[in-house]
Design an enzyme around this catalytic site. Structure first.
Site, PDB file in Angstrom:
ATOM      1  N   ALA A  38       0.869  -1.182   0.000  1.00 44.14           N
ATOM      2  CA  ALA A  38       0.000   0.000   0.000  1.00 44.14           C
ATOM      3  C   ALA A  38       0.900   1.224   0.000  1.00 44.14           C
ATOM      4  O   ALA A  38       1.990   1.205   0.597  1.00 44.14           O
ATOM      5  CB  ALA A  38      -0.900  -0.007   1.223  1.00 44.14           C
ATOM      6  N   CYS A  72      -5.886   2.096  -7.645  1.00 44.62           N
ATOM      7  CA  CYS A  72      -6.229   0.694  -7.926  1.00 44.62           C
ATOM      8  C   CYS A  72      -7.605   0.204  -7.511  1.00 44.62           C
ATOM      9  O   CYS A  72      -8.198  -0.594  -8.234  1.00 44.62           O
ATOM     10  CB  CYS A  72      -5.148  -0.201  -7.334  1.00 44.62           C
ATOM     11  N   LYS A 106      -5.514 -11.246  -6.569  1.00 48.19           N
ATOM     12  CA  LYS A 106      -5.131  -9.833  -6.440  1.00 48.19           C
ATOM     13  C   LYS A 106      -6.361  -8.932  -6.587  1.00 48.19           C
ATOM     14  O   LYS A 106      -6.591  -8.021  -5.783  1.00 48.19           O
ATOM     15  CB  LYS A 106      -4.062  -9.494  -7.495  1.00 48.19           C
TER      16      LYS A 106
HETATM   17  P1  NAD Z   1       2.780   3.966 -12.473  1.00 46.55           P
HETATM   18  O1  NAD Z   1       1.913   4.648 -13.453  1.00 46.55           O
HETATM   19  O2  NAD Z   1       3.289   4.721 -11.275  1.00 46.55           O
HETATM   20  O3  NAD Z   1       4.079   3.381 -13.213  1.00 46.55           O
HETATM   21  C1  NAD Z   1       4.022   2.665 -14.390  1.00 46.55           C
HETATM   22  C2  NAD Z   1       5.274   3.009 -15.206  1.00 46.55           C
HETATM   23  O4  NAD Z   1       5.351   2.122 -16.322  1.00 46.55           O
HETATM   24  C3  NAD Z   1       5.283   4.422 -15.793  1.00 46.55           C
HETATM   25  O5  NAD Z   1       6.421   5.122 -15.345  1.00 46.55           O
HETATM   26  C4  NAD Z   1       5.311   4.182 -17.320  1.00 46.55           C
HETATM   27  O6  NAD Z   1       6.068   5.157 -18.031  1.00 46.55           O
HETATM   28  C5  NAD Z   1       5.972   2.830 -17.390  1.00 46.55           C
HETATM   29  N1  NAD Z   1       5.755   2.122 -18.650  1.00 46.55           N
HETATM   30  C6  NAD Z   1       4.623   2.028 -19.391  1.00 46.55           C
HETATM   31  N2  NAD Z   1       4.836   1.264 -20.466  1.00 46.55           N
HETATM   32  C7  NAD Z   1       6.130   0.849 -20.414  1.00 46.55           C
HETATM   33  C8  NAD Z   1       6.924   0.020 -21.235  1.00 46.55           C
HETATM   34  N3  NAD Z   1       6.416  -0.549 -22.325  1.00 46.55           N
HETATM   35  N4  NAD Z   1       8.219  -0.186 -20.898  1.00 46.55           N
HETATM   36  C9  NAD Z   1       8.731   0.386 -19.784  1.00 46.55           C
HETATM   37  N5  NAD Z   1       8.002   1.177 -18.943  1.00 46.55           N
HETATM   38  C10 NAD Z   1       6.727   1.397 -19.265  1.00 46.55           C
HETATM   39  O7  NAD Z   1       1.984   2.677 -12.004  1.00 46.55           O
HETATM   40  P2  NAD Z   1       2.087   1.913 -10.591  1.00 46.55           P
HETATM   41  O8  NAD Z   1       1.294   2.616  -9.559  1.00 46.55           O
HETATM   42  O9  NAD Z   1       3.516   1.593 -10.325  1.00 46.55           O
HETATM   43  O10 NAD Z   1       1.282   0.577 -10.932  1.00 46.55           O
HETATM   44  C11 NAD Z   1       1.825  -0.405 -11.782  1.00 46.55           C
HETATM   45  C12 NAD Z   1       0.975  -1.661 -11.696  1.00 46.55           C
HETATM   46  O11 NAD Z   1       1.013  -2.163 -10.340  1.00 46.55           O
HETATM   47  C13 NAD Z   1      -0.506  -1.455 -11.989  1.00 46.55           C
HETATM   48  O12 NAD Z   1      -0.991  -2.595 -12.641  1.00 46.55           O
HETATM   49  C14 NAD Z   1      -1.156  -1.356 -10.612  1.00 46.55           C
HETATM   50  O13 NAD Z   1      -2.501  -1.802 -10.635  1.00 46.55           O
HETATM   51  C15 NAD Z   1      -0.306  -2.301  -9.800  1.00 46.55           C
HETATM   52  N6  NAD Z   1      -0.227  -1.994  -8.361  1.00 46.55           N
HETATM   53  C16 NAD Z   1      -0.076  -0.713  -7.934  1.00 46.55           C
HETATM   54  C17 NAD Z   1       0.053  -0.445  -6.573  1.00 46.55           C
HETATM   55  C18 NAD Z   1       0.230   0.960  -6.061  1.00 46.55           C
HETATM   56  O14 NAD Z   1       0.231   1.125  -4.848  1.00 46.55           O
HETATM   57  N7  NAD Z   1       0.397   1.968  -6.896  1.00 46.55           N
HETATM   58  C19 NAD Z   1       0.073  -1.499  -5.655  1.00 46.55           C
HETATM   59  C20 NAD Z   1      -0.072  -2.804  -6.136  1.00 46.55           C
HETATM   60  C21 NAD Z   1      -0.210  -3.041  -7.497  1.00 46.55           C
HETATM   61  C1  UGA Z   2      -4.322  -0.634  -1.783  1.00 48.12           C
HETATM   62  C2  UGA Z   2      -4.185  -1.945  -0.999  1.00 48.12           C
HETATM   63  O1  UGA Z   2      -4.231  -1.654   0.394  1.00 48.12           O
HETATM   64  C3  UGA Z   2      -2.871  -2.648  -1.338  1.00 48.12           C
HETATM   65  O2  UGA Z   2      -2.814  -3.908  -0.693  1.00 48.12           O
HETATM   66  C4  UGA Z   2      -2.792  -2.868  -2.850  1.00 48.12           C
HETATM   67  O3  UGA Z   2      -1.548  -3.445  -3.201  1.00 48.12           O
HETATM   68  C5  UGA Z   2      -2.920  -1.528  -3.543  1.00 48.12           C
HETATM   69  O4  UGA Z   2      -4.185  -0.911  -3.167  1.00 48.12           O
HETATM   70  C6  UGA Z   2      -2.954  -1.640  -5.046  1.00 48.12           C
HETATM   71  O5  UGA Z   2      -3.234  -2.677  -5.571  1.00 48.12           O
HETATM   72  O6  UGA Z   2      -2.731  -0.578  -5.623  1.00 48.12           O
HETATM   73  P1  UGA Z   2      -3.373   1.826  -1.524  1.00 48.12           P
HETATM   74  O7  UGA Z   2      -4.443   2.173  -2.498  1.00 48.12           O
HETATM   75  O8  UGA Z   2      -2.001   2.286  -1.792  1.00 48.12           O
HETATM   76  O9  UGA Z   2      -3.286   0.229  -1.349  1.00 48.12           O
HETATM   77  O10 UGA Z   2      -3.758   2.367  -0.078  1.00 48.12           O
HETATM   78  P2  UGA Z   2      -4.831   1.913   1.016  1.00 48.12           P
HETATM   79  O11 UGA Z   2      -4.210   2.037   2.333  1.00 48.12           O
HETATM   80  O12 UGA Z   2      -5.467   0.638   0.699  1.00 48.12           O
HETATM   81  O13 UGA Z   2      -5.919   3.071   0.892  1.00 48.12           O
HETATM   82  C7  UGA Z   2      -6.772   3.169  -0.229  1.00 48.12           C
HETATM   83  C8  UGA Z   2      -7.828   4.223   0.049  1.00 48.12           C
HETATM   84  O14 UGA Z   2      -8.740   3.781   1.064  1.00 48.12           O
HETATM   85  C9  UGA Z   2      -7.264   5.554   0.549  1.00 48.12           C
HETATM   86  O15 UGA Z   2      -7.983   6.613  -0.019  1.00 48.12           O
HETATM   87  C10 UGA Z   2      -7.486   5.489   2.046  1.00 48.12           C
HETATM   88  O16 UGA Z   2      -7.575   6.739   2.658  1.00 48.12           O
HETATM   89  C11 UGA Z   2      -8.812   4.751   2.107  1.00 48.12           C
HETATM   90  N1  UGA Z   2      -9.029   4.044   3.395  1.00 48.12           N
HETATM   91  C12 UGA Z   2      -8.218   3.024   3.772  1.00 48.12           C
HETATM   92  C13 UGA Z   2     -10.102   4.421   4.191  1.00 48.12           C
HETATM   93  O17 UGA Z   2     -10.869   5.347   3.848  1.00 48.12           O
HETATM   94  N2  UGA Z   2     -10.315   3.740   5.360  1.00 48.12           N
HETATM   95  C14 UGA Z   2      -9.516   2.716   5.762  1.00 48.12           C
HETATM   96  O18 UGA Z   2      -9.783   2.136   6.843  1.00 48.12           O
HETATM   97  C15 UGA Z   2      -8.442   2.351   4.948  1.00 48.12           C
END
Ligand code: NAD
Ligand code: UGA
Length: 474
Positions: free
Chosen positions: A176, A284, A228
């Protein structure tokens, strides 16, 4: 499996230097000094930011991240745009690119846009050599591994294609934002989906450097991809459940914090993710639930789709009802009134604003003619401008529309303000000098606490009116 069956992994790389790719690879490099880890991106500016000697200027703000980067960058962690040579030298390639909801074409508004994943698979097919393990780190619709497999097996450099082989693993990320480094250092579980034992073992052996083996779960590919989406849907569902109850508290005299504590004390329910708020944000939850809705509809499971879609509807309603309530409390109009928004990030301890509830709530306030002063300890004014699609101080042709400006200093921001709206639970907003604030505001002034983080007594003692989400006793 004996040693000769083991795949030797020396160089790994990750396509995508974003919120997941950067921190995840930094922690892998930190925990596995024998591996060379390179984070690749097509965005040169992002790579430059990751390479910036000034660690305060990394593109991602996460507590603890700069310390990890400082330890490993330039030793066994590298950031680069040299996709061809690095992929070609890597035995394992993670795909961690963005997978947003499609905005046009079939499935628009629901399905994930896989064009960046597809482009990544094509890059791997073209540049990789010998045997390559391709690891899905991005969150993907169920069956995406099949798509990647087809691309890998049917494209590529013809002269090499014959001898190149691939195996595909799903290894979704559960970190997160705001706690990414602690989550990565001490994950609840690591999930690896796949069918090639040697590749699974190779990835496992990386995690085993710091994750106890019993926390590493192996499943088939489709279970991993679906788990996921399901984990995010369940988390979002809990927040939505408590938010829906917050509205009942407000009309019945109950207090959501008390209800949340009482309910969460049941071990079967548990206390986490029961904090009420202005609606969940982040890149997400919404996209992953929409993806689940799309998947359910695709397989004709319409009732299942409807069930999950309701989470999104209630989440939107929660944001809207906060905007409406503010207008109502401020005598039915906020035209030309000053409203200070405390917090633009979607949660505390991150500079990320994707899907932040602040965006749509501020838009509502602007549409109702307010002057909105936004403050946030980590979000830059330039990001807010992008999110609102509006310049600071810009007035639109609609004269009824308000304008916004940024302020770094909350005490400056509140001068002559009619109301404060707390939208992000930053520590800075928990301990403010309400007496000083009250002296600077225009009476009758209000504090709307949509995160239930402030001390209501001190707000009241300072002579301010207060509304706190889910608190029916005020
Ligand atoms: P992001 O937008 O921050 O980063 C993605 C990066 O990929 C960008 O910098 C983009 O320029 C790059 N990119 C795109 N196409 C490319 C290519 N062909 N080659 C090389 N680089 C390329 O996204 P993010 O938040 O890191 O999320 C990435 C994935 O992880 C998503 O599928 C998201 O759902 C998942 N995820 C995100 C979180 C989170 O907390 N943000 C947590 C768990 C899973
Ligand atoms: C969430 C999940 O917690 C991660 O496990 C997952 O990997 C990630 O999405 C992802 O796939 O991107 P994230 O979105 O970074 O992580 O943060 P969270 O802590 O889950 O919060 C999400 C939203 O819910 C925020 O706006 C937060 O303020 C809100 N939230 C969270 C609440 O309003 N109440 C809560 O009790 C918890």
């Amino acid at each position: 499996m004996n040693n000769s069956d083991k795949l030797l992994i020396r160089n790994i790389c990750c396509l995508g230097a974003g919120y997941v790719g950067g921190p995840t690879m930094a922690v892998i490099a930190d925990k596995c000094p024998n591996l060379n880890v390179t984070v690749l991106d097509i965005n040169q500016e992002r790579i430059n930011q990751w390479n910036n000697p000034d660690l305060e200027k990394l593109p991602v703000y996460e507590p603890g991240l700069k310390e990890v980067i400082n330890r490993v960058r330039g030793k066994n962690l590298f950031f680069s745009t040299q996709i061809e040579s690095i992929v070609s030298d890597s035995q394992m390639v993670f795909i961690s690119v963005n997978t947003p909801t499609k905005t046009k074409g079939f499935g628009a508004g629901y399905a994930s846009d896989l064009k960046w994943v597809e482009a990544s698979a094509r890059q791997v097919a073209k540049y990789s050599r010998d045997h390559t393990i391709v690891v899905e780190k991005s969150t993907l619709p169920v069956k995406t591994a099949q798509v990647i497999k087809e691309i890998l097996e049917n494209t590529g450099d013809d002269s090499q294609a014959e001898s190149n082989t691939f195996s595909i693993l799903s290894n979704p990320e559960f970190l997160a934002e705001g706690t990414a480094i602690t989550d990565l250092n001490n994950p609840d579980r690591v999930l690896i989906g796949g069918d090639d034992i040697r590749s699974i073992e190779a990835l496992k052996s990386i995690y085993k450097n710091w994750v106890p083996e019993e926390k590493i779960i192996s499943t088939n590919l489709w279970s991993s991809e679906l788990s996921k989406l399901t984990a995010n849907a369940f988390l979002a569902q809990r927040i939505t459940s408590i938010n829906s109850i917050s509205s009942i508290c407000e009309v019945t005299g109950a207090e959501i914090k008390e209800v949340s504590y009482a309910v969460g004390s049941d071990k079967r329910i548990g206390s986490k993710f029961l904090s009420p708020g202005p609606g969940f944000g982040g890149s997400c939850f919404k996209k992953d639930i929409l993806n689940l809705v799309y998947l359910s509809n695709y397989y004709g499971l319409y009732e299942v789709a409807e069930y999950w879609e309701q989470i999104i509807k209630i989440n939107n309603w929660q944001k809207k009802r906060i905007s409406r309530l503010i207008v109502q409390k401020l005598f039915g109009t906020i035209t030309s009134k000053k409203i200070v928004v405390f917090g633009f990030a979607f949660k505390a301890n991150t500079n990320d604003t994707r899907e932040s509830p602040s965006i749509s709530i501020v838009q509502d306030l602007l549409e109702n003619g307010a002057e909105v002063i936004i403050t946030d300890p980590k979000v830059q004014a330039s990001q807010i401008k992008k999110d609102l699609d509006l310049e600071e101080f810009q007035r639109t042709s609609n004269t009824e529309f308000g304008f916004w400006r940024f302020s770094k200093d909350i005490y400056e921001a509140v001068k002559n303000a009619d109301a404060i709206l707390i939208l992000t639970e930053w520590d800075e907003y928990k301990f403010v000098d309400w007496q000083q604030i009250s002296r600077n505001m225009r009476a009758p002034s209000w504090v709307f606490d949509a995160r239930s983080v402030s001390d209501l007594d001190s707000i009241r003692k300072a002579g301010l009116n207060v509304w706190a989400l889910g608190n029916g006793s005020i």
